[in-house]
Scaffold this active site. Structure first.
Site, PDB file in Angstrom:
ATOM      1  N   LYS A 124      -0.192   4.041  -0.128  1.00 12.90           N
ATOM      2  CA  LYS A 124      -0.791   5.299   0.280  1.00 12.90           C
ATOM      3  C   LYS A 124      -0.646   6.387  -0.513  1.00 12.90           C
ATOM      4  O   LYS A 124      -0.706   6.516  -1.695  1.00 12.90           O
ATOM      5  CB  LYS A 124      -0.386   5.335   1.811  1.00 12.90           C
ATOM      6  CG  LYS A 124      -0.335   4.440   2.650  1.00 12.90           C
ATOM      7  CD  LYS A 124      -0.213   4.411   4.081  1.00 12.90           C
ATOM      8  CE  LYS A 124      -0.179   3.152   4.782  1.00 12.90           C
ATOM      9  NZ  LYS A 124      -0.156   3.344   6.187  1.00 12.90           N
TER      10      LYS A 124
ATOM     11  N   GLU B  62      -5.057  -5.183  10.624  1.00  9.67           N
ATOM     12  CA  GLU B  62      -3.889  -4.229  10.897  1.00  9.67           C
ATOM     13  C   GLU B  62      -4.438  -3.477  12.272  1.00  9.67           C
ATOM     14  O   GLU B  62      -5.301  -2.748  12.258  1.00  9.67           O
ATOM     15  CB  GLU B  62      -4.090  -3.177   9.764  1.00  9.67           C
ATOM     16  CG  GLU B  62      -5.629  -2.847   9.369  1.00  9.67           C
ATOM     17  CD  GLU B  62      -5.590  -1.420   8.550  1.00  9.67           C
ATOM     18  OE1 GLU B  62      -4.636  -0.927   8.277  1.00  9.67           O
ATOM     19  OE2 GLU B  62      -6.666  -0.701   8.726  1.00  9.67           O
TER      20      GLU B  62
ATOM     21  N   HIS C  47      -9.439   0.279   5.308  1.00 12.13           N
ATOM     22  CA  HIS C  47      -8.173   0.659   5.912  1.00 12.13           C
ATOM     23  C   HIS C  47      -8.451   1.553   6.989  1.00 12.13           C
ATOM     24  O   HIS C  47      -9.322   2.579   6.916  1.00 12.13           O
ATOM     25  CB  HIS C  47      -7.298   1.236   4.807  1.00 12.13           C
ATOM     26  CG  HIS C  47      -5.782   1.325   5.154  1.00 12.13           C
ATOM     27  ND1 HIS C  47      -5.530   2.278   6.074  1.00 12.13           N
ATOM     28  CD2 HIS C  47      -4.877   0.369   5.047  1.00 12.13           C
ATOM     29  CE1 HIS C  47      -4.008   2.152   6.537  1.00 12.13           C
ATOM     30  NE2 HIS C  47      -3.649   1.113   5.877  1.00 12.13           N
TER      31      HIS C  47
ATOM     32  N   ASN D  89       0.889  -1.029   0.097  1.00  6.03           N
ATOM     33  CA  ASN D  89      -0.303   0.070  -0.085  1.00  6.03           C
ATOM     34  C   ASN D  89       0.760   1.140  -0.012  1.00  6.03           C
ATOM     35  O   ASN D  89       1.460   1.710   0.930  1.00  6.03           O
ATOM     36  CB  ASN D  89      -0.921   0.141   1.313  1.00  6.03           C
ATOM     37  CG  ASN D  89      -1.736   1.206   1.261  1.00  6.03           C
ATOM     38  OD1 ASN D  89      -1.986   2.033   0.462  1.00  6.03           O
ATOM     39  ND2 ASN D  89      -2.407   1.460   2.680  1.00  6.03           N
TER      40      ASN D  89
END
Length: 248
Positions: free
Chosen positions: A12, A165, A95, A10
């Site tokens: 981001k 996560e 997320h 990821n």
């Protein structure tokens, strides 16, 4: 059963054409295991470009977000069809940064997940607890609540990969120990078995997604319920290849 090792990157809100080319070139030329699935998720503006660069068969590209409508007056959103049109195969949903900064609740995450799956994208579904929730001893209660919302909408989990996560570990340099992660992953798998059946639970991959890096990835290799990683900052660095090779 043997589940294919899965590593998601990821990026981001990071990267330029130059830096993304460097990352993809590293992956294209690296010696990677045959039995690994790697999904890199650049910012939406670079999806098309990233897809054009990838030549390694183990590597595909995913988006970081999508919406619950195919098209229309939804300024700033990305549609599933558009992600697929540029060659994306996956999308990250739920997320903690989306939940926190953009106020996406369990219901929205579930709706997005169902829509993306129905339209043919694979989903990396993120779940996890905050530091306060961890201290309060409600980790399992939180992740079960997050899963329940999606279970209510999605019956076929073939194309879902779960990323646990722990929010307290994201971008902090802190990480759950491999033993702690295994305990939580085992509980998640047991919950899936209870709600969706043992077969679905055994086939669903569960990734660890809290500050995984080249130094700690190897400590997870013998954990039966840790099927890979969702990597943040380290996916931008050469150590991403080390994480992918951490099962060797």
């Amino acid at each position: 059963m043997a589940r294919t090792f899965f590593v998601g990157g990821n990026f981001k809100l990071n990267g330029t054409k130059k830096s993304i080319k460097e990352i993809v070139d590293r992956l294209n030329t690296a010696s990677l295991p045959e039995n690994v699935e790697v999904v890199i998720c650049p910012p939406a503006t670079y999806l098309d470009y990233t897809v054009s660069l990838v030549s390694k068969k183990q590597v595909t590209v995913g988006g970081q977000n999508t919406y619950t409508k195919a098209s229309g007056a939804y300024t700033g959103e990305n549609s599933v069809d558009q992600l697929k049109d540029v060659g994306a195969k996956w999308v990250i949903l739920g997320h903690s940064e989306r939940r926190t900064y953009f106020h996406e609740d369990d219901k929205i995450v579930a709706e997005k997940t169902k829509f993306a799956l129905d339209q043919g994208l694979g989903v990396i579904l993120c779940i996890g607890e905050t530091l306060e929730e961890k201290k309060a001893g409600v980790t399992l209660k939180v992740v079960e609540r997050q899963l329940d919302a999606v279970i209510a909408e999605v019956k076929d989990w073939t194309n879902v990969v779960i990323a646990y996560e722990p929010v307290w570990a994201i971008g902090t340099g802190l990480a759950a120990t491999a033993e702690d992660a295994q305990d939580i992953h085992h509980s998640i798998r047991s919950y899936l078995a209870e709600k969706l059946g043992k077969d679905t639970a055994e086939k669903t991959r569960i990734l660890y997604g809290g500050s995984a890096n080249g130094a700690n990835a190897g400590t997870f290799k013998d954990k039966a319920d840790v099927d890979g990683f969702l990597v943040g900052g380290a996916s931008l660095k050469p150590e991403f290849v080390d994480i992918i090779n951490s099962r060797n």
